[in-house]
Write a protein that holds these residues in place. Structure first.
Motif, short mmCIF file in Angstrom:
data_model
loop_
_atom_site.label_atom_id
_atom_site.label_comp_id
_atom_site.label_asym_id
_atom_site.label_seq_id
_atom_site.Cartn_x
_atom_site.Cartn_y
_atom_site.Cartn_z
N ASP A 23 0.83 -1.22 -0.15
CA ASP A 23 0.05 -0.09 -0.16
C ASP A 23 0.86 1.27 -0.31
O ASP A 23 1.63 1.45 0.88
CB ASP A 23 -0.96 0.06 1.24
CG ASP A 23 -2.09 1.31 1.38
OD1 ASP A 23 -1.85 2.01 0.38
OD2 ASP A 23 -2.64 1.03 2.20
N SER B 210 0.18 4.23 0.47
CA SER B 210 0.03 5.37 1.59
C SER B 210 0.69 4.84 2.73
O SER B 210 0.98 6.09 3.57
CB SER B 210 -1.46 5.22 1.68
OG SER B 210 -1.91 4.03 2.35
N LEU B 211 0.92 3.69 3.03
CA LEU B 211 1.99 3.43 4.25
C LEU B 211 3.21 4.05 4.00
O LEU B 211 3.96 4.70 4.92
CB LEU B 211 1.94 1.92 4.43
CG LEU B 211 0.86 1.43 4.86
CD1 LEU B 211 1.24 -0.31 4.64
CD2 LEU B 211 0.56 1.69 6.37
N THR C 5 11.72 2.68 8.22
CA THR C 5 10.81 2.38 7.21
C THR C 5 11.04 1.03 6.95
O THR C 5 9.70 0.18 6.84
CB THR C 5 10.91 3.35 5.98
OG1 THR C 5 11.09 4.56 6.52
CG2 THR C 5 9.68 2.99 5.23
N VAL D 76 7.41 -0.72 8.20
CA VAL D 76 6.64 -0.88 7.03
C VAL D 76 7.00 -1.92 6.05
O VAL D 76 6.13 -2.70 5.75
CB VAL D 76 6.60 0.59 6.36
CG1 VAL D 76 5.52 0.50 5.14
CG2 VAL D 76 6.45 1.95 7.39
N GLY E 182 5.05 -5.90 5.68
CA GLY E 182 4.04 -5.68 4.57
C GLY E 182 4.29 -6.82 3.39
O GLY E 182 3.78 -7.15 2.70
#
Lengths: 275, 304
Positions: free
Chosen positions: B194, B196-197, B211, B215, B219
């Protein structure tokens, strides 16, 4: 500027160096292949003075590279044609026909994916010897098809599963038999997938050395990659000719890569995203 | 067929007509595939396991129990091959992290990312034989790499002639040749992440390591696992060409891998039963890898 953006700019430098390191070995080999022996001995790095095609000609004609090349082209063509035909038939049946045992069969295909050639090499060589298939073209083609069929079926089954059911239904209403649906609808719709899988299969077969080495003992039946392994002995003191032979074997793959890079990458990633 | 034809002749039934030929369609379409997968692939697997419990030479065909396996455990070359498998497993995180990190930068669109993507992937399509042949030139004792290192005041290193170094040289070349494959798989994984993450992380001023840790890794769990397994399988089953061309198992047998051992015993030493035992051992290693993969998938599936 955020942390990640700045890191990106910093990373661009080592990444550029890595890109050079990725390309350089082949540039070096190409350059050596175009040098004379004398030039190579004096300085390995300098650009070839005059492009000297003599090495390529010698490697092509002198040590049988032309013959090995032709052998490989024939075997790879036959293997890929059979793989795509048998693989698409099976993929279509597994993805689109409802019948008892289809999920068991698909599991069987997945299991076969985890059986590398090294594991079946010894008994397969025995079976092939018994059947008189060792050192014959049909034997090698059969071994390649057996080796890469599970992968081919797996990818084509995934692809045919994404074809909307309406397309198949409409074709049936138009009076097509199951075989008609396969031949007139699925094969054309699946052309991009067939291209992607076909290119990968061709690379696998072209690049193989172990299968060919174990099933084709005689020198005149060598495939190109086995031919490359024998170059070193033949040209141990003539590095430019050796490099020329290596280059001849690499060029078809590089050409395919230049034109079909996207298809190759699609085939590699298709297996991963299905989870 | 045009639409007019279809309206002129009303469809008799929507269901497939149950003609005899049609009912056997799955059988007809699948028969060649089943024959080829069972014949030269699954059946030899069974035969090979069976064969590994028989003898070689004078004892050809007689049952010898676990003798071949005991022979393997007493053979320094096979033990070296196993030790090298252990080394590959230890180096696996590095071989996964390199393409993972590169894919992260490519996804963040570092300057020149389009070019890098195409360039990094290209060695992956070359045969190990060609890669091996090229690197025998580059890594030769009097070769270019040592010349460059010499210019920097380092070395020379006997890359392929020193038993302590050669296996690392070969693994290094293998990683050079194949990291593009894993890179492409990682990039496909990033495409499902995604965006937006990542944007949120950037707005919050997260550093790159933060990050990645909070994230990207969570993910891409599935992608990372897939790359781990395929990279290990690649190391176990596609380094034969490199070993064969670059060192022939030497120096002092230090670069033996199970697949190379199988080939030597079968092709050169004419000990097919012993080779079968070694293949069965390799198969067991692959099986453990496969089962570990399934176990990990189950566990993460439960967390979702």
């Amino acid at each position: 500027m955020s942390g990640t953006r700045r890191a990106g700019w910093v990373a661009a430098i080592p990444m550029g160096l890595l890109a050079l390191a990725t390309v350089y070995p082949l540039v070096f080999t190409t350059n050596v292949a175009l040098k004379t022996r004398r030039e190579y001995v004096l300085d390995r790095f300098s650009p070839a003075g005059s492009w000297n095609w003599d090495n390529l000609v010698r490697a092509w004609t002198g040590v049988g590279m032309s013959r090995y090349f032709l052998n490989s082209v024939v075997v790879v063509t036959c293997s890929v044609a059979l793989l795509l035909l048998i693989g698409s038939m099976a993929g279509f049946a597994l993805a689109r026909l409802k019948f008892r045992g289809s999920s068991v069969l698909f599991l069987g295909v997945l299991a076969a994916l985890f059986v590398p050639f090294q594991v079946v090499m010894v008994p397969l060589a025995r079976i092939m010897t018994g059947a008189g298939l060792v050192d014959t073209w049909p034997g090698l083609v059969l071994a390649y098809v057996a080796q890469f069929l599970p992968f081919t079926i797996f990818l084509l089954t995934s692809f045919y599963s994404t074809v909307p059911a309406d397309v198949v239904d409409a074709a049936r209403i138009d009076g097509n038999t199951v075989y008609g649906v396969y031949w007139r609808i699925m094969l054309p719709i699946g052309a991009p997938a067939l291209l992607s899988v076909g290119v990968l299969d061709a690379l696998f077969c072209w690049n193989d050395v172990l299968i060919s080495l174990s099933l084709m003992p005689s020198a005149e039946h060598r495939t190109l990659m086995v031919g490359v392994t024998s170059l070193r002995g033949q040209y141990s003191d003539d590095i430019p000719a050796f490099a020329a032979g290596v280059l001849i074997a690499a060029v078809p793959v590089l050409v395919v890569y230049l034109f079909l890079q996207r298809q190759i990458a699609d085939g590699v990633t298709a297996g991963s995203t299905k989870g | 067929m045009s639409t007019r034809d279809r309206t002129a002749i009303p469809p008799r039934r929507r269901r497939p007509r149950g003609s005899r030929a049609e009912r056997f369609a799955p059988l007809v379409l699948l028969a060649p595939a089943v024959l080829i997968i069972v014949g030269p692939r699954l059946w030899p697997l069974v035969l090979g396991i069976n064969f590994s419990f028989t003898g070689d030479g004078d004892r050809d065909g007689t049952a010898v129990g676990f003798d071949n396996y005991l022979t393997l455990l007493g053979d320094p070359l096979f033990l070296t091959a196993l030790r090298n498998v252990g080394l590959l497993v230890l180096l696996l995180p590095v071989a996964v992290a390199i393409p993972g990190l590169l894919a992260t930068f490519l996804h963040l669109k570092v300057p020149g990312h389009r070019v890098y993507r195409g360039v990094y992937f290209f060695p992956a399509v070359l045969s190990p034989v060609i890669v091996g042949a090229i690197f025998t030139l580059l890594l030769a004792f009097d070769g270019p790499l040592n010349t460059v290192l010499g210019g920097l005041g380092i070395g020379p290193v006997d890359w392929l002639g020193d038993p302590d170094v050669a296996i690392f040289a070969i693994v290094g070349v293998h990683v050079w040749a194949t990291f593009g494959m894993a890179l492409v798989v990682f990039l496909a994984g990033f495409a499902t992440l995604d965006p937006s993450l990542l944007d949120a992380a950037e707005v919050d001023g997260a550093t790159l390591p933060q990050t990645i840790r909070h994230v990207i890794v969570p993910g891409l769990t599935r992608t990372i696992q897939f790359v781990f397994v395929t990279t290990l399988i690649g190391m176990l089953t596609s380094m034969f060409g490199l070993v064969y061309v670059m060192t022939s198992g030497g120096p002092e047998g230090s670069t033996y891998l199970p697949e190379y051992y199988v080939w030597i015993q079968q092709g050169q030493m004419n000990q097919p039963a012993l080779a079968s035992a070694a293949s069965t051992a390799l198969f067991l290693i692959m099986l453990v890898v496969g089962l570990a993969q399934i176990a990990v998938l189950r566990r993460t599936g439960g967390e979702d």
